[in-house]
Design a protein around this motif. Structure first.
Motif, short mmCIF file in Angstrom:
data_model
loop_
_atom_site.label_atom_id
_atom_site.label_comp_id
_atom_site.label_asym_id
_atom_site.label_seq_id
_atom_site.Cartn_x
_atom_site.Cartn_y
_atom_site.Cartn_z
N LEU A 142 -13.40 21.65 -10.47
CA LEU A 142 -13.61 20.20 -10.53
C LEU A 142 -13.60 19.56 -9.15
CD1 LEU A 142 -11.46 19.34 -13.68
CD2 LEU A 142 -13.95 19.36 -13.48
N ASP A 146 -17.26 16.85 -11.25
CA ASP A 146 -18.05 17.13 -12.46
C ASP A 146 -18.09 18.63 -12.70
OD1 ASP A 146 -18.82 14.39 -12.82
OD2 ASP A 146 -20.35 14.67 -11.29
N TRP A 147 -18.24 19.00 -13.96
CA TRP A 147 -18.37 20.41 -14.34
C TRP A 147 -19.11 20.48 -15.66
CZ3 TRP A 147 -16.69 22.91 -18.75
CH2 TRP A 147 -16.75 24.29 -18.74
N SER A 148 -19.92 21.52 -15.84
CA SER A 148 -20.61 21.69 -17.12
C SER A 148 -20.77 23.17 -17.42
CB SER A 148 -21.97 21.00 -17.11
OG SER A 148 -22.82 21.61 -16.17
N LEU A 158 -18.87 19.32 -21.01
CA LEU A 158 -19.01 18.54 -19.78
C LEU A 158 -17.70 17.85 -19.41
CD1 LEU A 158 -22.28 16.64 -20.74
CD2 LEU A 158 -22.14 18.57 -19.17
N LYS A 160 -17.04 14.87 -16.65
CA LYS A 160 -17.73 13.98 -15.71
C LYS A 160 -16.75 13.00 -15.11
CE LYS A 160 -20.68 12.37 -18.66
NZ LYS A 160 -21.78 11.65 -19.29
N ASN A 161 -16.99 12.67 -13.85
CA ASN A 161 -16.20 11.65 -13.15
C ASN A 161 -14.71 11.93 -13.17
OD1 ASN A 161 -18.58 10.08 -12.67
ND2 ASN A 161 -18.45 9.40 -14.80
#
Length: 167
Positions: A142, A146-148, A158, A160-161
């Motif tokens: 992270l 973000d990570w997916s 996901l 996000k932020n």
């Protein structure tokens, strides 16, 4: 924000990286110190200072012109600190759950003496997630916020932020 993620947690054996400042002088700072939770150092109080209490810590340093060491100890999830600043028990540390999306959740507790952490820096790989299908993914990075991931059976996961703060 979490999508397709049931839980997000900090791996208890991963190094953490924080920036700290001297609570007596806000200009004195140490940027991006790395704290290893597997290395617990014994207190080092000289014989002539045995009246002063110091506990084992994961990180220790001295500020210029200071006689005592400033320390950080990573507090286990189920442990109380007896720290005057957190009322002896303080905030419960836990994993972030899907219903917490968009909310701040305490995932790390530090017992600090003589220094004040003000910023957390993800190094990459210190987090784990469990996706909506119950599959655990280790070493989630992270550091960019973000990570997916995509799983053929369960779809997208996901984060996000991702933001952090110290209180």
């Amino acid at each position: 924000d979490l999508e397709g993620v049931n839980t997000l947690s900090l791996n208890p054996t991963s190094n953490i990286c924080v920036s700290v400042r001297n609570p007596l002088s806000q200009e004195e700072k140490r940027e991006r110190i790395v704290v290893d939770p597997s290395e617990l150092h014994d207190a080092q109080v000289p014989a002539h200072e045995k009246h002063r209490s110091e506990h084992a810590s994961h990180f220790a340093m001295k500020w210029p012109d200071q006689q005592t060491r400033a320390t950080i100890r990573i507090v286990a999830t189920d442990e109380s600190t007896n720290n005057k600043n957190d009322g002896g028990g303080g905030v419960a540390v836990r994993e972030i759950q899907s219903q917490d999306s968009g909310e701040f959740v305490p995932i790390l507790k530090l017992d600090c003496d003589g220094l004040e952490p003000y910023e957390f820096h993800p190094l990459g790989g210190e987090f784990s997630i469990t996706n909506s299908g119950g599959v655990k993914v280790e070493s989630v990075d992270l550091s960019s916020g973000d990570w997916s991931d995509y799983d053929m059976s369960y779809g997208s996961s996901l984060v996000k932020n991702f933001h952090t703060k110290f209180e």
